[in-house]
Design a protein around this motif. Structure first.
Motif, PDB file in Angstrom:
ATOM      1  N   PHE A  54       9.210  -3.962   9.252  1.00 33.45           N
ATOM      2  CA  PHE A  54       8.325  -3.614   8.117  1.00 33.45           C
ATOM      3  C   PHE A  54       8.718  -4.431   6.887  1.00 33.45           C
ATOM      4  N   LEU A  55       9.912  -4.903   6.860  1.00 40.03           N
ATOM      5  CA  LEU A  55      10.258  -6.042   5.793  1.00 40.03           C
ATOM      6  C   LEU A  55       9.378  -7.140   5.823  1.00 40.03           C
ATOM      7  N   GLY A  56       9.232  -7.547   7.194  1.00 40.68           N
ATOM      8  CA  GLY A  56       8.428  -8.956   7.341  1.00 40.68           C
ATOM      9  C   GLY A  56       7.057  -8.800   6.821  1.00 40.68           C
ATOM     10  N   ALA A  57       6.581  -7.331   7.357  1.00 44.29           N
ATOM     11  CA  ALA A  57       4.916  -6.870   6.872  1.00 44.29           C
ATOM     12  C   ALA A  57       4.933  -6.954   5.498  1.00 44.29           C
ATOM     13  N   LEU A  58       5.862  -6.587   4.664  1.00 44.33           N
ATOM     14  CA  LEU A  58       5.745  -6.579   3.265  1.00 44.33           C
ATOM     15  C   LEU A  58       5.886  -8.106   2.712  1.00 44.33           C
ATOM     16  N   ALA A  62       1.029  -7.723   3.861  1.00 41.04           N
ATOM     17  CA  ALA A  62       0.351  -6.923   4.853  1.00 41.04           C
ATOM     18  C   ALA A  62      -0.520  -5.631   4.014  1.00 41.04           C
ATOM     19  N   GLY A  63      -1.740  -4.835   4.614  1.00 47.03           N
ATOM     20  CA  GLY A  63      -2.308  -4.236   3.832  1.00 47.03           C
ATOM     21  C   GLY A  63      -1.419  -2.642   3.728  1.00 47.03           C
ATOM     22  N   PRO A  64      -1.874  -1.842   3.044  1.00 45.47           N
ATOM     23  CA  PRO A  64      -0.929  -0.742   2.707  1.00 45.47           C
ATOM     24  C   PRO A  64      -0.984   0.183   3.914  1.00 45.47           C
ATOM     25  N   GLU A  65      -2.099   0.252   4.833  1.00 49.40           N
ATOM     26  CA  GLU A  65      -2.180   1.029   5.847  1.00 49.40           C
ATOM     27  C   GLU A  65      -0.891   0.660   7.029  1.00 49.40           C
ATOM     28  N   VAL A  66      -0.881  -0.868   7.041  1.00 47.24           N
ATOM     29  CA  VAL A  66       0.096  -1.352   8.091  1.00 47.24           C
ATOM     30  C   VAL A  66       1.564  -1.056   7.634  1.00 47.24           C
ATOM     31  N   ALA A  67       1.443  -1.117   6.260  1.00 49.77           N
ATOM     32  CA  ALA A  67       2.908  -0.915   5.736  1.00 49.77           C
ATOM     33  C   ALA A  67       3.244   0.497   6.045  1.00 49.77           C
ATOM     34  N   ALA A  69       2.141   2.610   8.278  1.00 46.39           N
ATOM     35  CA  ALA A  69       2.446   2.978   9.712  1.00 46.39           C
ATOM     36  C   ALA A  69       3.839   2.252   9.832  1.00 46.39           C
ATOM     37  N   LEU A  70       4.082   1.238   9.416  1.00 46.64           N
ATOM     38  CA  LEU A  70       5.458   0.682   9.943  1.00 46.64           C
ATOM     39  C   LEU A  70       6.625   1.248   9.061  1.00 46.64           C
TER      40      LEU A  70
END
Length: 204
Positions: A54-58, A62-67, A69-70
């Motif tokens: 999750f932190l890596g995606a932020l 990453a897009g809000p939808e991905v964030a 979901a994670l």
């Protein structure tokens, strides 16, 4: 003529008194293959992995939808653990019912429910069967379950449960041990008791 209702009630009372009055999380978990999902180290590890993702995606924007979901996945292991824990609250009742159905007492099952116990000490009313004869039946359950010894009075035999603790996932082997004990009792000892009456079975 003996009253079967009285016998059933006595067996139920005996079974109820033979296990802890209140099961811990570990004891509940040991009764189910899904109990491993409530293991705190496993829950913490899974949550930690999802948190890092999750932190890596932020960090990668990453897009809000991905964030979102994670973010949900971070709490998923805890949520699953809570659901399974609630579902297993009736474990003690099921264990007591199983014990009461057996034609002989099964003592110290608390040890198995707490992840302990290496053998079943079986005491017969009369002479014990030959180890070779019993090993044939035990092998049908698992090759690692076999007679390891007896005592001088020839009325008691020790049966190896045959579940080796896993250093990586001890919670899983706790259930395997519990399931193995039930199999040994139901598939081997109960039929055996018809020919060689059993006085008591004790986990040791």
């Amino acid at each position: 003529m003996p009253d079967p209702t009285h016998g059933s009630a006595a067996a139920g009372e005996r079974a109820d008194q033979s296990v802890s009055a209140r099961f811990t999380r570990l004891m509940n978990a040991s009764t189910s293959r899904w109990g491993v999902l409530t293991d705190p180290p496993l829950v913490a590890l899974a949550s930690g992995v999802f948190l890092l993702v999750f932190l890596g995606a932020l960090g990668r924007d990453a897009g809000p939808e991905v964030a979102r979901a994670l973010g949900v996945l971070v709490f998923a292991p805890i949520s699953v653990a809570l659901v399974v824990s609630v579902a297993l609250r009736g474990a003690r009742r099921a264990v007591v019912a199983w014990l009461a159905r057996q034609p002989f007492p099964v003592e110290n099952l608390n040890a198995v429910l707490n992840g302990l116990g290496e053998a079943l000490e079986v005491t017969f009313v009369g002479a014990a069967p030959e180890a070779k004869e019993l090993n044939v039946e035990l092998d049908k359950v698992h090759p690692d379950a076999f007679v390891t010894g007896g005592v001088e009075d020839a009325r008691t035999l020790d049966i190896r449960i045959g579940v080796v603790d896993s250093k990586r996932n001890p919670a899983a082997t706790n259930h395997q041990r519990y399931a193995r004990v039930r199999e040994l009792v139901e598939r081997v000892l109960v039929p055996l008791a018809e020919r060689y009456p059993i006085q008591v079975v004790r986990v040791k």
